[in-house]
Design a protein around this motif. Structure first.
Motif, PDB file in Angstrom:
ATOM      1  N   ILE A 124      -5.774   9.599  -0.046  1.00 37.90           N
ATOM      2  CA  ILE A 124      -5.398   8.400   0.704  1.00 37.90           C
ATOM      3  C   ILE A 124      -5.291   8.710   2.193  1.00 37.90           C
ATOM      4  N   TYR A 141       3.751   7.986   6.554  1.00 38.93           N
ATOM      5  CA  TYR A 141       2.724   7.259   5.800  1.00 38.93           C
ATOM      6  C   TYR A 141       3.267   6.988   4.396  1.00 38.93           C
ATOM      7  N   ASP A 143       2.533   5.060   0.806  1.00 40.15           N
ATOM      8  CA  ASP A 143       1.623   4.343  -0.089  1.00 40.15           C
ATOM      9  C   ASP A 143       2.376   4.021  -1.372  1.00 40.15           C
ATOM     10  N   THR A 149       5.102   6.536  -5.503  1.00 40.52           N
ATOM     11  CA  THR A 149       5.036   6.318  -4.059  1.00 40.52           C
ATOM     12  C   THR A 149       4.704   7.650  -3.401  1.00 40.52           C
ATOM     13  N   SER A 204       0.443   1.487   3.068  1.00 34.36           N
ATOM     14  CA  SER A 204      -0.782   1.143   2.339  1.00 34.36           C
ATOM     15  C   SER A 204      -0.424   0.719   0.929  1.00 34.36           C
ATOM     16  N   GLY A 205      -1.328  -0.054   0.330  1.00 31.92           N
ATOM     17  CA  GLY A 205      -1.082  -0.609  -0.996  1.00 31.92           C
ATOM     18  C   GLY A 205      -1.286  -2.117  -0.971  1.00 31.92           C
ATOM     19  N   TYR A 264       9.277  -0.230   0.933  1.00 30.37           N
ATOM     20  CA  TYR A 264       8.886  -0.108   2.342  1.00 30.37           C
ATOM     21  C   TYR A 264      10.103  -0.242   3.259  1.00 30.37           C
ATOM     22  N   GLY A 282      -6.666   2.371   1.141  1.00 29.40           N
ATOM     23  CA  GLY A 282      -6.034   2.865  -0.070  1.00 29.40           C
ATOM     24  C   GLY A 282      -6.824   3.984  -0.701  1.00 29.40           C
TER      25      GLY A 282
END
Length: 296
Positions: A124, A141, A143, A149, A204-205, A264, A282
């Protein structure tokens, strides 16, 4: 000019995705362009099996097989020359994960690699972030997937540390994430970011992509912590049905977007970040880049 077609298959805990990309190589320029040609998402929630029963159900094995067969035909129609399929937490934790991989390869010819959390984070992270990051600043970062996660800390263009945690949207929906894992993730983020100043988060996701789209902000702009906190309360106070009918969310997105937002927000609060950037990349994007540069 040369155009090469590559494909990446992301077999996640909440959904399975096929991404087909045109890689455009122009001899007159030094830059290689990666242009998305097709994206197909199938809502096969493998995590709902693994995180409750410990194995992939026969029904979902059959659905996976049909999806891989369909992906194989789509790649053939698109003229894909090279592909890679990677499965993440739901498959790697399923007791029958390897058996499912063998069965799908035997019946469809699609080879699937089950990757660990560290490899997932590496793939990723290998995507192009140059349009967002400042090499003189620090970032976290994050994800968020259905079963795990992946968090990477990088500063001045270099990776400082990276770790995968068994906290994901499907796990949270099924109440499968233990408090001790939350505490471990919190401590890890604090220990790895407390010495970094003016840190921002890169998210991201699928869920953070949807939240960004709902904000109607231009690409490249950030979302604030306050915005996410307000959205969390807004979504939490809506019924599941209203999230589908009023906001237009898919059913398999409408139930996991709340726990995803919470992850998040938590990462931002622990790290002291007030901004989150959403580059809409992703695992599938990372697979494509790694395929092109022969790293997979």
């Amino acid at each position: 000019m040369k155009i090469e077609k590559l494909a990446g298959i992301d077999i996640g805990s909440n959904a399975i995705r096929l991404l087909v990309v045109n890689v455009i190589i122009d001899k007159n320029t030094t830059a290689t362009v990666f242009k998305k040609s097709a994206i197909v998402r199938v809502p096969i929630r493998l995590g709902a099996d693994t995180f409750i029963t410990g194995k992939i159900s026969e029904n979902n094995v059959n659905r996976m097989q049909k999806a891989m067969h369909a992906f194989s035909l789509l790649m053939e129609v698109h003229g894909v020359k090279k592909y890679k399929a990677c499965a993440t937490s739901a498959m790697r934790e399923a007791s029958n994960g390897n058996d499912v991989v063998e069965s799908i390869f035997k019946n469809t010819g699609v080879k699937i690699d089950i990757i660990d959390g560290k490899k997932e984070a590496e793939i990723i992270f290998s995507t192009d972030l140059t349009s967002i990051i400042d090499e003189h600043k620090s970032y976290l970062y994050v994800d968020v997937g259905g079963g795990s996660t992946e968090i990477t800390v990088f500063s001045h263009g270099k990776i400082i540390n990276s770790k995968s945690f068994k906290i994901g949207t499907v796990r949270l929906r099924n109440k499968d994430s233990k408090q001790i894992i939350w505490k471990t993730m919190e401590q890890w983020v604090i220990e790895n970011t407390n010495h970094l100043k003016s840190l921002s988060v890169i998210g991201s996701g699928g869920n953070i992509n949807k939240l960004f789209k709902m904000s109607e902000k231009p690409i490249g702009k950030s979302l604030s912590l306050q915005y996410l906190e307000n959205q969390y309360l807004f979504l939490k106070n809506m019924s599941f049905e209203d999230r589908i009918t009023v906001l237009g969310l898919n059913p398999d997105r409408a139930d996991v977007i709340i726990p995803a937002t919470n992850i998040y927000i938590s990462a931002m609060q622990w790290s002291g970040a007030h901004k989150i950037y959403v580059p809409k990349i992703g695992l599938a994007d990372g697979i494509i880049k790694n395929l092109y540069f022969n790293k997979l």
